[in-house]
Design a protein around this motif. Sequence first.
Motif, PDB file in Angstrom:
ATOM      1  N   PRO A  27      31.577  38.664  50.808  1.00 10.82           N
ATOM      2  CA  PRO A  27      32.896  39.812  50.677  1.00 10.82           C
ATOM      3  C   PRO A  27      33.984  38.830  50.432  1.00 10.82           C
ATOM      4  O   PRO A  27      34.418  37.712  50.780  1.00 10.82           O
ATOM      5  N   GLY A  28      34.878  39.429  49.421  1.00 12.23           N
ATOM      6  CA  GLY A  28      36.032  38.713  49.086  1.00 12.23           C
ATOM      7  C   GLY A  28      35.850  37.885  47.935  1.00 12.23           C
ATOM      8  O   GLY A  28      37.073  37.570  47.381  1.00 12.23           O
ATOM      9  N   SER A  29      34.721  37.562  47.616  1.00 13.06           N
ATOM     10  CA  SER A  29      34.484  36.602  46.452  1.00 13.06           C
ATOM     11  C   SER A  29      34.906  37.336  45.130  1.00 13.06           C
ATOM     12  O   SER A  29      34.971  38.498  45.206  1.00 13.06           O
ATOM     13  N   PRO A  30      35.080  36.546  44.082  1.00 12.86           N
ATOM     14  CA  PRO A  30      35.608  36.976  42.785  1.00 12.86           C
ATOM     15  C   PRO A  30      34.586  38.202  42.327  1.00 12.86           C
ATOM     16  O   PRO A  30      34.781  39.237  41.861  1.00 12.86           O
ATOM     17  N   LEU A  31      32.957  37.687  42.555  1.00 13.37           N
ATOM     18  CA  LEU A  31      32.127  38.588  42.198  1.00 13.37           C
ATOM     19  C   LEU A  31      32.107  40.033  42.915  1.00 13.37           C
ATOM     20  O   LEU A  31      32.114  41.249  42.498  1.00 13.37           O
ATOM     21  N   TRP A  32      32.494  39.937  44.379  1.00  7.26           N
ATOM     22  CA  TRP A  32      32.616  41.060  45.060  1.00  7.26           C
ATOM     23  C   TRP A  32      33.812  42.040  44.552  1.00  7.26           C
ATOM     24  O   TRP A  32      33.507  43.197  44.529  1.00  7.26           O
ATOM     25  N   ASN A  33      35.044  41.346  44.104  1.00  8.30           N
ATOM     26  CA  ASN A  33      36.034  42.050  43.822  1.00  8.30           C
ATOM     27  C   ASN A  33      35.735  42.584  42.601  1.00  8.30           C
ATOM     28  O   ASN A  33      35.997  43.780  42.136  1.00  8.30           O
ATOM     29  N   ASP A  34      35.007  42.093  41.511  1.00  7.04           N
ATOM     30  CA  ASP A  34      34.595  42.665  40.191  1.00  7.04           C
ATOM     31  C   ASP A  34      33.799  43.870  40.586  1.00  7.04           C
ATOM     32  O   ASP A  34      33.890  44.929  39.532  1.00  7.04           O
ATOM     33  N   ILE A  35      32.970  43.915  41.285  1.00  7.54           N
ATOM     34  CA  ILE A  35      31.884  44.997  41.771  1.00  7.54           C
ATOM     35  C   ILE A  35      32.616  46.030  42.115  1.00  7.54           C
ATOM     36  O   ILE A  35      32.700  47.261  41.697  1.00  7.54           O
ATOM     37  N   ILE A  36      33.489  45.748  43.016  1.00  2.69           N
ATOM     38  CA  ILE A  36      34.011  47.187  44.113  1.00  2.69           C
ATOM     39  C   ILE A  36      35.419  47.494  43.571  1.00  2.69           C
ATOM     40  O   ILE A  36      35.500  48.791  43.408  1.00  2.69           O
ATOM     41  N   GLU A  37      36.238  46.609  43.165  1.00  7.63           N
ATOM     42  CA  GLU A  37      37.505  47.005  42.899  1.00  7.63           C
ATOM     43  C   GLU A  37      37.588  48.046  41.785  1.00  7.63           C
ATOM     44  O   GLU A  37      37.005  47.938  40.874  1.00  7.63           O
ATOM     45  N   GLN A  38      38.610  49.010  41.877  1.00  5.64           N
ATOM     46  CA  GLN A  38      38.844  50.048  40.696  1.00  5.64           C
ATOM     47  C   GLN A  38      39.726  49.339  39.668  1.00  5.64           C
ATOM     48  O   GLN A  38      40.785  48.842  40.075  1.00  5.64           O
ATOM     49  N   GLU A  39      39.452  49.510  38.606  1.00  5.15           N
ATOM     50  CA  GLU A  39      40.251  49.154  37.282  1.00  5.15           C
ATOM     51  C   GLU A  39      41.581  49.922  37.026  1.00  5.15           C
ATOM     52  O   GLU A  39      41.338  51.135  37.140  1.00  5.15           O
ATOM     53  N   LYS A  40      42.603  49.208  36.904  1.00  2.57           N
ATOM     54  CA  LYS A  40      43.957  50.131  36.560  1.00  2.57           C
ATOM     55  C   LYS A  40      44.363  49.678  35.188  1.00  2.57           C
ATOM     56  O   LYS A  40      44.306  48.368  34.658  1.00  2.57           O
ATOM     57  N   ALA A  41      44.594  50.515  34.249  1.00  2.44           N
ATOM     58  CA  ALA A  41      45.002  50.207  32.835  1.00  2.44           C
ATOM     59  C   ALA A  41      46.683  49.801  32.884  1.00  2.44           C
ATOM     60  O   ALA A  41      47.395  50.160  33.946  1.00  2.44           O
ATOM     61  N   PRO A  42      46.862  49.192  32.093  1.00  2.00           N
ATOM     62  CA  PRO A  42      48.314  48.622  32.061  1.00  2.00           C
ATOM     63  C   PRO A  42      49.416  49.872  31.781  1.00  2.00           C
ATOM     64  O   PRO A  42      48.964  50.962  31.378  1.00  2.00           O
TER      65      PRO A  42
END
Length: 953
Positions: free
Chosen positions: A863-878
């Motif tokens: 939890p909290g690792s870069p891979l965790w964040n890549d999998i879980i977080e929602q992408e926001k467009a610029p």
Amino acid sequence: MAGNINFAPLFMRFTYYMLQKNFYTTLILLLLFSLQLSAQTKTLRGTVLEAGTKAPLPGVEAVLPSGESATTDGQGRFVLRANLAAERIVVSFQRASFSTQEVEVDLAGKTEVDLGAIEMAPQEDSGQFGSEDLIPTITISTDDIDGVGDQNISGVLTASRDVFVSAAAFVFGPARFRIRGYDSEQTTMLMNGIPVNDPESGQVYWSNWGGLNDVMRFRENSIGLDAVSYSFGGVGGASSFDTRASLQRKQVRLTYSLSNRTYRNRLMATYTTGPMAGGWAVSMSASRRWAQEGYIDGTSYDAWGYFLSVDKKLNEKHSLNLTAFGAPSKRGRSGASVEEMYDLADNKYYNPNWGYQNGEKRNARIANVHQPMAILRHDWQISEKTSLMTSAGYQFGRNGGTALDWYDARDPRPDYYRNLPSFAFDRQRDAIEELLRTSEAARQINWDYMYEVNRNNILSVENANGIPGNTVTGARSQYVVEDRRYDDKRLIGNTILQSNLNEHLTLNGGLTYIWHQGHDFKVLDDLLGGDFYLDVDKFAEFDSTANIDFIQNDVETPNRIVREGDVFGYDYNINIRQSAAWVQADFNYPRVDFFLGGNLGNTTFWRVGNVTNGKFPDNSGGASEKQRFPEYGVKAGFTYKIDGRNYLLLNGGYMTQAPSTREAFVSPRTRNDVAEGLDTRKILSVEGGYLLRAPYAKARVIGYYTQFKDLLWNRSFYLDNAIITNDGTRGGFVNYIMPGVNTQHMGVELAGEFSLTSALKVSAVAALGQYTYTNRPTVTTYLDNVAEKLGSQTVYMKNFYVSGTPQTAYTLGLNYNSPKFWFANLNFNYFDNIWIDFNPARRTYDAISYTADPQFTEEVVEPGSPLWNDIIEQEKAPSAFTVDFFGGKSFKFGKVFLYLNVGVSNILDNRNFITGGYEQLRFDYETKDVDRFPSRYYYAFGRNYFINLAMRI
């Protein structure tokens, strides 16, 4: 006195009680409450004429700032009665294609005022052009859900004089902006009194009347929960087109347009007689829009439009109208792609749907739509205060689009993940990347390859068409073009009653019935050089239990030989019956206006399979069980009139909706099953704020809060870890069903328009929203081939953002309207909080867990690792910034008027503006590589223009 009472706290308690307790008790209380108010009714009367010709103008709305209105009759006359406490008010006269005229009226010591003759100039004659011609009136998304993709409605809300809605239509539309984040199904749309929302999806398909701008200008719009006289409306409001010939402007009009957007050329011709002797009036219009290629490569466009409206005034009380229209169109679709291909093509408008064939560009995905409609309308003026409108309509036709299909062959899509350099081995990656970067043909569909494969695939099919001993030998196509059809036909009846019971109370109500039958099927469009295709399920063949019957799409005709023009794959009907009744009471007093409304309805739907699928021989052919969903809604609102220019408002509502049939069936192409947990959708909404309506300033500040509950999310796709075997896991085609999804939409709408001089105005608009998911629903996955439940799990999507629209949008506009009959608008726009649609499967425990062997304990990503964040977080467009210009000038040569206008959008040529996108519904469960199946994006057009030249006689 009534003017000294503070009604706001009392009415807020009434509204809360109505929504939470008992509607009928509250209605009685409010009726008793209204009797205690004393008031003096003021009467305004006058005649509206067309400037120059002095001809009476029917269909003009005389509108008070608080919303009360009256419409001019055939002689241009109006009588407007309202309870007014202010000594001075501003009356606004509005009609489509005419400049709004505002008149300040002194009411001090008067009960009746005759305004005399009010002249209104046509928009073009006054330099204020019809803004429908400045931007495309339809922005259609080409998402991967064939035929049922949502359509951005912002660009057609052009008749509204509201500053905020005008910005949403003309400025925010190209960014795929949706007011309050609502889909178009939340707005009720009527055409001559007939509801035109699609019964299967609830969406509004504006392309059904595309190209008919000249005759679609007379309409009313309401945003949110405001009371309207023609419908109960949805949480997003209601809109109504009135195309009666007697309301159309008398004219002969020819128009040519030049653009570099979805089409390059447009021709329109319109002839309207105006009211004639004998009570007749006729209006006709026709158009064509075309382009060999639009702004995006491979997107051809060929669309026509036709319209006929005939009025007959039988006497002073009765009139009839018959309207018929249609808009056949064929257009090449564009598609969202991955950033890797955009970079390799060095083109943000790379389109994977086309390829070269014999030196010409050919698009594999051609939308082909033609759904004409006919409406018969009867208007009955029962008395001076009561009218009844009754309409009956019939719509039918085709709706579909082509796509590639293949059997026992490699995926032909050029941006398929296995065809990308990122998937290749290191020693091959550079060569593939160089090829795709330097060769346009390599980045597109290879039509020649598919033809070659088909011609060389000579096979024999035994017992063809289920006939023993019947052997068919020839080139069996491995690649074909199929036409996915969503045809339908529907009958609609609707009646609307309006009665002014007394000087304080107006009653509106209506009845609606809809009979709908949708027909979903596939047609073999092109064998691509082969002799025949076989009607079997390519995914079913992978199942270990598969046999000769199991793989048949039509088990009653096994090994069915399919040739061009034949129906194959799936064939079923969706039947829908809808009925509804609504009533609304509008109360008007000097300091307070309020309304109460309610509706009751029922939706029944079922599926009828026209073929028996081999995977589900007992649950695919014939009629399914009927699903019945009662629906109801209540809403109320009040307006407090501080004076004749300043107003406070508060509206609230609660309503239920039947689930969409597009979502209700687990897999309608193969079986009759409906989703578990299928339930009505619940909507609770409240809005309130401040309005300023003054001669030289208009402003609004509106806050809103809306909850949607029990939404249904239904998708079918290839899931990589769908099937667990002794050797590990393997993929399979699954149905992914997620009921009980809740969302929350809240925000503030700010808008102001101020006259700095008689010719110069400045406007500022801000839409500040936050649209999020508010719970963690449970998803159930079914293996499509056998309807086996693979399991259920929690989706951790709470506080994720709703996608599909910028949640923040601003614009600052300058408008100069010269007395020399020309005008210029300049807008500076900013968009932010554009969220990419997420894959729910990546927000489950399986997505962050490792399974080395089924018998061992699972481990999870840290939890909290870069891979965790890549999998879980929602992408926001610029975020993005754009600048738009609109301008025009009119000329007069005797009795001939010429109008020229020009629109240039995205002047700064911002080609990095991502307006939306989505994560693919596949995920690499073994290595957790989120880039294996990357997101796909849509980009806004760069600099683009629209030039319009019209002649009116």
